[in-house]
Each structure stands twice: as structure tokens, then as C-alpha cells.
Design an enzyme around this catalytic site. Structure first.
Site, PDB file in Angstrom:
ATOM      1  N   ASN B  70       0.796  -1.369  -0.240  1.00 31.91           N
ATOM      2  CA  ASN B  70       0.070  -0.060   0.214  1.00 31.91           C
ATOM      3  C   ASN B  70       0.817   1.334  -0.191  1.00 31.91           C
ATOM      4  O   ASN B  70       0.570   2.333  -0.627  1.00 31.91           O
ATOM      5  CB  ASN B  70      -0.844   0.086   1.355  1.00 31.91           C
ATOM      6  CG  ASN B  70      -1.938  -1.011   1.517  1.00 31.91           C
ATOM      7  OD1 ASN B  70      -2.212  -1.295   2.359  1.00 31.91           O
ATOM      8  ND2 ASN B  70      -2.059  -1.734   0.464  1.00 31.91           N
ATOM      9  N   LYS B  86      -6.337   0.527   8.864  1.00 33.80           N
ATOM     10  CA  LYS B  86      -6.103   1.491   8.138  1.00 33.80           C
ATOM     11  C   LYS B  86      -6.609   2.878   8.766  1.00 33.80           C
ATOM     12  O   LYS B  86      -6.112   3.951   8.695  1.00 33.80           O
ATOM     13  CB  LYS B  86      -6.488   1.427   6.694  1.00 33.80           C
ATOM     14  CG  LYS B  86      -5.311   0.633   5.758  1.00 33.80           C
ATOM     15  CD  LYS B  86      -6.088   0.583   4.338  1.00 33.80           C
ATOM     16  CE  LYS B  86      -5.143  -0.289   3.622  1.00 33.80           C
ATOM     17  NZ  LYS B  86      -5.583  -0.421   2.284  1.00 33.80           N
ATOM     18  N   CYS B 188      -6.409  -1.753 -10.004  1.00 39.08           N
ATOM     19  CA  CYS B 188      -5.164  -1.497  -9.851  1.00 39.08           C
ATOM     20  C   CYS B 188      -4.068  -2.361  -9.421  1.00 39.08           C
ATOM     21  O   CYS B 188      -2.999  -2.428  -9.486  1.00 39.08           O
ATOM     22  CB  CYS B 188      -5.059  -0.427  -8.622  1.00 39.08           C
ATOM     23  SG  CYS B 188      -5.910   1.376  -8.989  1.00 39.08           S
TER      24      CYS B 188
END
Lengths: 68, 268
Positions: B70, B86, B188
Site C-alpha cells: 500500500n 487503516k 489497480c
């Protein structure tokens, strides 16, 4: 005849349908693009019957699903 | 209007001297509540800028923990945060920037059972999710709850965004109707993303949220802004609300349904 695709001027030989235009533009999966002709979105079921005419302004809007 | 402390007057001085924001605009920002769904590539810059701007209450929804892969783009998280939820990692950075704000964390993924309640407590919603089921669900929930929101999508070197004011401007489904077939559109994680693209698009989303709160300028209503960073071409495609829209049109939707569930139903 002259048309616009995504803001760029293009010349095509004759009147064609959106289905044919998608082939011409090498869009492999029509489900992944939204087609707009002169500000109106065209229903996927109507691609076969919708003819592109001289002067048409066409936008292909592609899905973008990323974010993370 | 609130009484600004000397510290607040100095902290927000560049907003306060800005025509179109001013002290009234800053007061509105500090009274506002914004929900960010996804603390990832898009959510990171949005959360940092909204915290810095002094948005009074910010909700962060994310069920994930920080992963090493990430960190190439999710700039709110640090190497030491690997393994940390997160939403908690994001909250710590936001409070470090601006201890005056309130940050609510929701360690969960959104679905039809929780989303309406989540959006109901906020004035503006940010879609920073990474999949079509969530993006369409957020659109549906915002239309049902009549909450303005910013849609964002990124892939490879490109991005797209639109701002939606339900029942007044076109919604995401007016443009894209329904999610594409599974695996038809790369993600992605399958096709890659240049890290800085997340920053380019996320800061546009943060700007749209602040414009909406302050009432400055023209939000991206009825238009999709898309860019290709390889050429740095930006295009705005304009459209109108679709009266036959599956979600916000005549019949419209009456309740929230998860998209996988919708797909299953249609198979029966």
C-alpha cells in the site's frame, strides 16, 4: 463524413451503427464503455440500431474502478 | 458564527484571507462532517487535506490493515503502520496535523446493511473505494439518503471524477448504468497504478468537498472530469441527469441492495 470521437475530429467513409463504430475503434468489450452521442447516453441494447451521422459528437466513457 | 481563537485565526489564515472562503467559509468548514469511504490511495490525500482544512468531524471507513504494497501510494500510512487498521493509522496522522478535529473510525467494509446509517450522519461523502460493487452501492446509498458525494476512480496513469448532488445532478448510474462484468475491467492490483495519480485525483475530490461546504465555484455536477497523466490531457464530458436512470430516474430504487446479491438474483 466527419464526426468527433472523444474530442478529436475523425473522418469515416459511410454511415455506421454504434456497434460497427465500437469494432472500428477496437473496443473489445462494449460492456466496459458508456457511449454518449451529442450529450445523450445510448442504451446498450440500442447500439445495433443507432446510426452515427455526419457531425455527431461521440464520447466513449470508460469505467475506472480503482481507488485504493 | 463561532469565536475563533488566535491559534485558529493563524492556523486557517490562508483560508480566511481567501476570497470565496473567508471567515464565514472557514466557520462552515469547521461545522461540516465528511465521510471518507476507503483509507487507501484516494482516501489518504483526501483525509490529510480535509484534516488540515479543519473539517469539524471526519469519518473514515476501512476494514483493512496497512500492507507493505500500500505504501507506494497510500501516503497517510507509514512503514511502522504495517498490520495496523487503516482507519486507525489514518486517524493518528490526521490528529497529528490538526488536534482540533474529531475523527470517527469505522473498521468495516461498506455493504447494504450498514451504508445508509453510515452516510446519514455526514454532510458530504467521498468514494475512495477500489471496486465497482462498492462504487455503485455508495451511489445508491447517497441517492437514497440524498447526500452529495464525490465519485473517484483511478487506473494506471489515469483518473476520473464527478460530483453528485442526488436528484439535482446526474448520478454515477446515469452515466455507467451498472457494474461491468466481473474481471472485464482491470483493477489497480491487476494492472497497476502510478502512485502519484492517487494524489492527483484525491486532491480534486478534497477540493470538491471543500467547494461544496463553502459554496464556492461550480462543483463537477453533470460532468465527468477525466485525465491521462501520460499526456496530461484533462477532459470534461458534460451530460444531464438521465430521466430513465435505473437508480435516480422515474422509478428509481427504493432500497439498498448489495451488487453481488443483485447479480445472484438475476441468475435465478
Amino acid at each position: 463524413m466527419n464526426i468527433k470521437i472523444n474530442g478529436e475530429n475523425r473522418e469515416i467513409e459511410k454511415e455506421i451503427t454504434i456497434t460497427e463504430l465500437l469494432v472500428l475503434e477496437k473496443v473489445k468489450m462494449p460492456e466496459t464503455v458508456s457511449v454518449q452521442v451529442n450529450d445523450e447516453f445510448i442504451d446498450q441494447d440500442s447500439y445495433e440500431n443507432t446510426k452515427i451521422k455526419d457531425g455527431d459528437d461521440i464520447n466513449f466513457l470508460y469505467f475506472m474502478g480503482g481507488g485504493a | 458564527m463561532r469565536d475563533f481563537s488566535d491559534e485558529e485565526l493563524e492556523r486557517y489564515s490562508r483560508h480566511i484571507i481567501l476570497e470565496d472562503v473567508g471567515i464565514e467559509g472557514q466557520d462552515k468548514i469547521m461545522d461540516s462532517k465528511i465521510l471518507i469511504i476507503g483509507a487507501g490511495g484516494l482516501g489518504s490525500p483526501v483525509a490529510l487535506y480535509l484534516a488540515a482544512a479543519g473539517v469539524g468531524e471526519i469519518g473514515i471507513v476501512d476494514g483493512d490493515v496497512v500492507d507493505l504494497s500500500n505504501l507506494q501510494r497510500q501516503v497517510i500510512h507509514a512503514t511502522k503502520d504495517i498490520g495496523v487498521p487503516k482507519c486507525e493509522s489514518a486517524r493518528a496522522k490526521m490528529i497529528a496535523i490538526n488536534p482540533h478535529i474529531k475523527v470517527n473510525t469505522y473498521k468495516k467494509f461498506v455493504d447494504a446493511s450498514n451504508l445508509l446509517e453510515l452516510v446519514s450522519g455526514y454532510d458530504f461523502i467521498i468514494d475512495g473505494t477500489d471496486n465497482f460493487s462498492a462504487k455503485f452501492l455508495i451511489n445508491d446509498a447517497c441517492v437514497l439518503a440524498n447526500k452529495p458525494y464525490s465519485h473517484g476512480g483511478i487506473l494506471r496513469f489515469g483518473g476520473q471524477t464527478m460530483t453528485i448532488k442526488p436528484n439535482e445532478s446526474a448520478c454515477y448510474a446515469c452515466v455507467f448504468d451498472r457494474p461491468p462484468p466481473k474481471d472485464a475491467v482491470p483493477t489497480c492490483s491487476s494492472a497497476g497504478i502510478l502512485g502519484a495519480i492517487a494524489g492527483m485525483l484525491g486532491t480534486i475530490q478534497a477540493t470538491e468537498a471543500l467547494k461544496y461546504i463553502v459554496g464556492a465555484g461550480q462543483p463537477l455536477y453533470n460532468s465527468l472530469l477525466s485525465f491521462d497523466a501520460k499526456t496530461m490531457n484533462f477532459r470534461k464530458i458534460n451530460f444531464k441527469k438521465n430521466p430513465k436512470c435505473r437508480v435516480c430516474g422515474g422509478e428509481g430504487i427504493k432500497e439498498l441492495k448489495d451488487y453481488e446479491a443483485v447479480v445472484c438474483e438475476s441468475k435465478i
